[in-house]
Design a protein around this motif. Structure first.
Motif, PDB file in Angstrom:
ATOM      1  N   SER A 108      35.898  36.184  33.798  1.00 52.21           N
ATOM      2  CA  SER A 108      36.379  36.032  35.171  1.00 52.21           C
ATOM      3  C   SER A 108      35.678  34.817  35.768  1.00 52.21           C
ATOM      4  O   SER A 108      34.538  34.525  35.385  1.00 52.21           O
ATOM      5  CB  SER A 108      35.998  37.264  36.005  1.00 52.21           C
ATOM      6  OG  SER A 108      36.111  37.003  37.399  1.00 52.21           O
ATOM      7  N   SER A 155      35.618  34.688  39.214  1.00 55.57           N
ATOM      8  CA  SER A 155      35.406  35.095  40.601  1.00 55.57           C
ATOM      9  C   SER A 155      33.908  35.064  40.927  1.00 55.57           C
ATOM     10  O   SER A 155      33.092  35.584  40.165  1.00 55.57           O
ATOM     11  CB  SER A 155      35.952  36.516  40.792  1.00 55.57           C
ATOM     12  OG  SER A 155      35.475  37.044  42.007  1.00 55.57           O
ATOM     13  N   LYS A 210      32.405  36.725  43.116  1.00 55.98           N
ATOM     14  CA  LYS A 210      31.916  38.092  43.339  1.00 55.98           C
ATOM     15  C   LYS A 210      32.430  39.026  42.252  1.00 55.98           C
ATOM     16  O   LYS A 210      32.637  40.224  42.510  1.00 55.98           O
ATOM     17  CB  LYS A 210      32.378  38.583  44.719  1.00 55.98           C
ATOM     18  CG  LYS A 210      31.718  37.846  45.867  1.00 55.98           C
ATOM     19  CD  LYS A 210      32.162  38.414  47.201  1.00 55.98           C
ATOM     20  CE  LYS A 210      31.460  37.690  48.340  1.00 55.98           C
ATOM     21  NZ  LYS A 210      32.054  38.034  49.655  1.00 55.98           N
ATOM     22  N   SER A 211      32.607  38.498  41.072  1.00 58.39           N
ATOM     23  CA  SER A 211      33.223  39.251  39.971  1.00 58.39           C
ATOM     24  C   SER A 211      32.587  40.625  39.760  1.00 58.39           C
ATOM     25  O   SER A 211      31.380  40.748  39.510  1.00 58.39           O
ATOM     26  CB  SER A 211      33.108  38.434  38.683  1.00 58.39           C
ATOM     27  OG  SER A 211      33.439  39.239  37.564  1.00 58.39           O
ATOM     28  N   ILE A 212      33.427  41.644  39.821  1.00 57.18           N
ATOM     29  CA  ILE A 212      32.932  42.996  39.534  1.00 57.18           C
ATOM     30  C   ILE A 212      32.617  43.120  38.043  1.00 57.18           C
ATOM     31  O   ILE A 212      31.745  43.895  37.645  1.00 57.18           O
ATOM     32  CB  ILE A 212      33.896  44.102  40.023  1.00 57.18           C
ATOM     33  CG1 ILE A 212      35.272  43.994  39.375  1.00 57.18           C
ATOM     34  CG2 ILE A 212      34.008  44.060  41.540  1.00 57.18           C
ATOM     35  CD1 ILE A 212      36.236  45.138  39.762  1.00 57.18           C
ATOM     36  N   ASN A 213      33.320  42.362  37.222  1.00 55.81           N
ATOM     37  CA  ASN A 213      33.026  42.392  35.788  1.00 55.81           C
ATOM     38  C   ASN A 213      31.696  41.714  35.479  1.00 55.81           C
ATOM     39  O   ASN A 213      31.001  42.118  34.548  1.00 55.81           O
ATOM     40  CB  ASN A 213      34.180  41.774  34.995  1.00 55.81           C
ATOM     41  CG  ASN A 213      35.353  42.725  34.910  1.00 55.81           C
ATOM     42  OD1 ASN A 213      35.351  43.644  34.100  1.00 55.81           O
ATOM     43  ND2 ASN A 213      36.323  42.552  35.798  1.00 55.81           N
ATOM     44  N   ALA A 216      38.010  40.811  33.221  1.00 54.02           N
ATOM     45  CA  ALA A 216      38.858  41.020  34.397  1.00 54.02           C
ATOM     46  C   ALA A 216      40.301  41.133  33.928  1.00 54.02           C
ATOM     47  O   ALA A 216      40.705  40.436  32.985  1.00 54.02           O
ATOM     48  CB  ALA A 216      38.714  39.842  35.356  1.00 54.02           C
ATOM     49  N   GLU A 217      41.050  42.013  34.559  1.00 49.04           N
ATOM     50  CA  GLU A 217      42.469  42.164  34.207  1.00 49.04           C
ATOM     51  C   GLU A 217      43.336  41.536  35.289  1.00 49.04           C
ATOM     52  O   GLU A 217      43.284  41.937  36.452  1.00 49.04           O
ATOM     53  CB  GLU A 217      42.829  43.646  34.043  1.00 49.04           C
ATOM     54  CG  GLU A 217      44.291  43.852  33.636  1.00 49.04           C
ATOM     55  CD  GLU A 217      44.566  45.279  33.202  1.00 49.04           C
ATOM     56  OE1 GLU A 217      44.138  45.651  32.098  1.00 49.04           O
ATOM     57  OE2 GLU A 217      45.188  46.026  33.981  1.00 49.04           O
ATOM     58  N   HIS A 218      44.109  40.560  34.890  1.00 51.16           N
ATOM     59  CA  HIS A 218      45.087  39.936  35.786  1.00 51.16           C
ATOM     60  C   HIS A 218      46.477  40.178  35.224  1.00 51.16           C
ATOM     61  O   HIS A 218      46.810  39.664  34.150  1.00 51.16           O
ATOM     62  CB  HIS A 218      44.826  38.425  35.915  1.00 51.16           C
ATOM     63  CG  HIS A 218      43.706  38.095  36.854  1.00 51.16           C
ATOM     64  ND1 HIS A 218      43.335  36.813  37.176  1.00 51.16           N
ATOM     65  CD2 HIS A 218      42.877  38.917  37.580  1.00 51.16           C
ATOM     66  CE1 HIS A 218      42.333  36.829  38.040  1.00 51.16           C
ATOM     67  NE2 HIS A 218      42.030  38.091  38.301  1.00 51.16           N
ATOM     68  N   ASN A 219      47.238  40.985  35.934  1.00 49.21           N
ATOM     69  CA  ASN A 219      48.603  41.302  35.506  1.00 49.21           C
ATOM     70  C   ASN A 219      48.637  41.791  34.056  1.00 49.21           C
ATOM     71  O   ASN A 219      49.462  41.358  33.249  1.00 49.21           O
ATOM     72  CB  ASN A 219      49.525  40.099  35.741  1.00 49.21           C
ATOM     73  CG  ASN A 219      49.587  39.748  37.212  1.00 49.21           C
ATOM     74  OD1 ASN A 219      49.697  40.641  38.053  1.00 49.21           O
ATOM     75  ND2 ASN A 219      49.476  38.479  37.546  1.00 49.21           N
ATOM     76  N   GLY A 220      47.711  42.664  33.770  1.00 49.77           N
ATOM     77  CA  GLY A 220      47.684  43.318  32.469  1.00 49.77           C
ATOM     78  C   GLY A 220      47.064  42.488  31.364  1.00 49.77           C
ATOM     79  O   GLY A 220      47.013  42.934  30.215  1.00 49.77           O
ATOM     80  N   SER A 265      38.082  47.476  36.845  1.00 55.56           N
ATOM     81  CA  SER A 265      38.925  47.046  37.963  1.00 55.56           C
ATOM     82  C   SER A 265      38.840  48.115  39.036  1.00 55.56           C
ATOM     83  O   SER A 265      38.355  49.228  38.771  1.00 55.56           O
ATOM     84  CB  SER A 265      40.377  46.835  37.503  1.00 55.56           C
ATOM     85  OG  SER A 265      41.085  48.059  37.499  1.00 55.56           O
ATOM     86  N   PRO A 266      39.328  47.809  40.221  1.00 52.20           N
ATOM     87  CA  PRO A 266      39.312  48.838  41.265  1.00 52.20           C
ATOM     88  C   PRO A 266      40.308  49.962  40.974  1.00 52.20           C
ATOM     89  O   PRO A 266      40.229  51.026  41.575  1.00 52.20           O
ATOM     90  CB  PRO A 266      39.730  48.064  42.529  1.00 52.20           C
ATOM     91  CG  PRO A 266      39.543  46.616  42.192  1.00 52.20           C
ATOM     92  CD  PRO A 266      39.770  46.506  40.717  1.00 52.20           C
ATOM     93  N   GLY A 300      41.278  48.268  33.848  1.00 56.26           N
ATOM     94  CA  GLY A 300      41.491  47.101  32.983  1.00 56.26           C
ATOM     95  C   GLY A 300      41.737  47.479  31.532  1.00 56.26           C
ATOM     96  O   GLY A 300      41.452  46.703  30.617  1.00 56.26           O
TER      97      GLY A 300
END
Ligand SMILES: Cc1cc2nc3c(=O)[nH]c(=O)nc-3n(C[C@H](O)[C@H](O)[C@H](O)COP(=O)(O)O)c2cc1C
Length: 177
Positions: A9, A11, A13-16, A77-81, A113-114, A119
């Motif tokens: 990821s 981001s 603030k990446s949660i991953n 991170a999962e973006h659109n699967g 993911s939230p 993910g």
């Protein structure tokens, strides 16, 4: 053991990245290095850009980090699967230097993911494809509902069952399991 950990990821603030950092801390006695994909940002890959730029130094540097590690821990991170564009782009550049991107290293693959699947789709893609890129997946785990299961202020997983699963996954790097 040198453990290289990063989030797939870019981001800030990446949660991953939060999960990867926490998970890496669970490998007792390991020398941990956390990478940030923002430090490996490259132009959008195309064969035309490749003809223009050749093999970017940042892609070589990323591969060298993997090569210097004894084990890898990646949280996707999962973006659109699927993969985030940032990770896929860096991976594509690296794969043109060597198909053995993961260089035979043992790996733990995570995703969060939230959402309720955490993910799972991108994680399955990563697990299934890793052997084609010389990655040896020792364990994988998706952490669903990140915001309910992870205390971001403390930087720790709060769900006891998931904590047990995560510890076991991380331990697999040492067990050779
Ligand atoms: C373009 C985009 C697509 C997304 N698609 C998914 C998805 O398919 N599944 C999912 O669980 N979350 C999805 N999300 C939410 C991400 O899981 C969430 O943004 C998460 O914070 C990403 O991880 P990161 O913080 O480590 O970058 C998506 C987010 C974005 C921005």
């Amino acid at each position: 053991m040198k453990l290289l950990a990063f989030a797939a990821s870019n981001s800030k603030k990446s949660i991953n990245k939060q999960l990867a950092t926490y998970a890496a801390s669970l490998l007792a006695g390991a020398e941990v290095e956390i990478l940030d994909l923002n430090d490996y940002e490259l132009p959008l890959f195309s064969v035309d850009k490749e003809a223009e730029l050749g093999q970017p130094a940042l892609a070589h540097a990323f591969l060298q980090k993997i090569g210097a590690a004894d084990a890898l821990l990646i949280s996707f991170a999962e973006h659109n699967g699927s993969y985030s564009a940032a990770y896929k782009n860096l991976f594509d550049w690296c794969s043109r230097i060597t198909g053995k991107v993961f260089q035979g290293k043992p790996m733990v693959l995570l995703a969060t993911s939230p959402g309720g699947r955490g993910g799972a789709s991108v994680l399955a893609a990563a697990v299934n494809s890793a052997p084609f890129f010389a990655g040896t997946v020792k364990a994988s785990l998706a952490i669903p509902s990140f915001n309910s299961n992870f205390d971001q202020a403390a930087g720790v997983l709060t769900n006891a069952d998931l904590q047990q699963q995560l510890q076991a996954a991380v331990n697999s790097l040492r067990d050779g399991a």
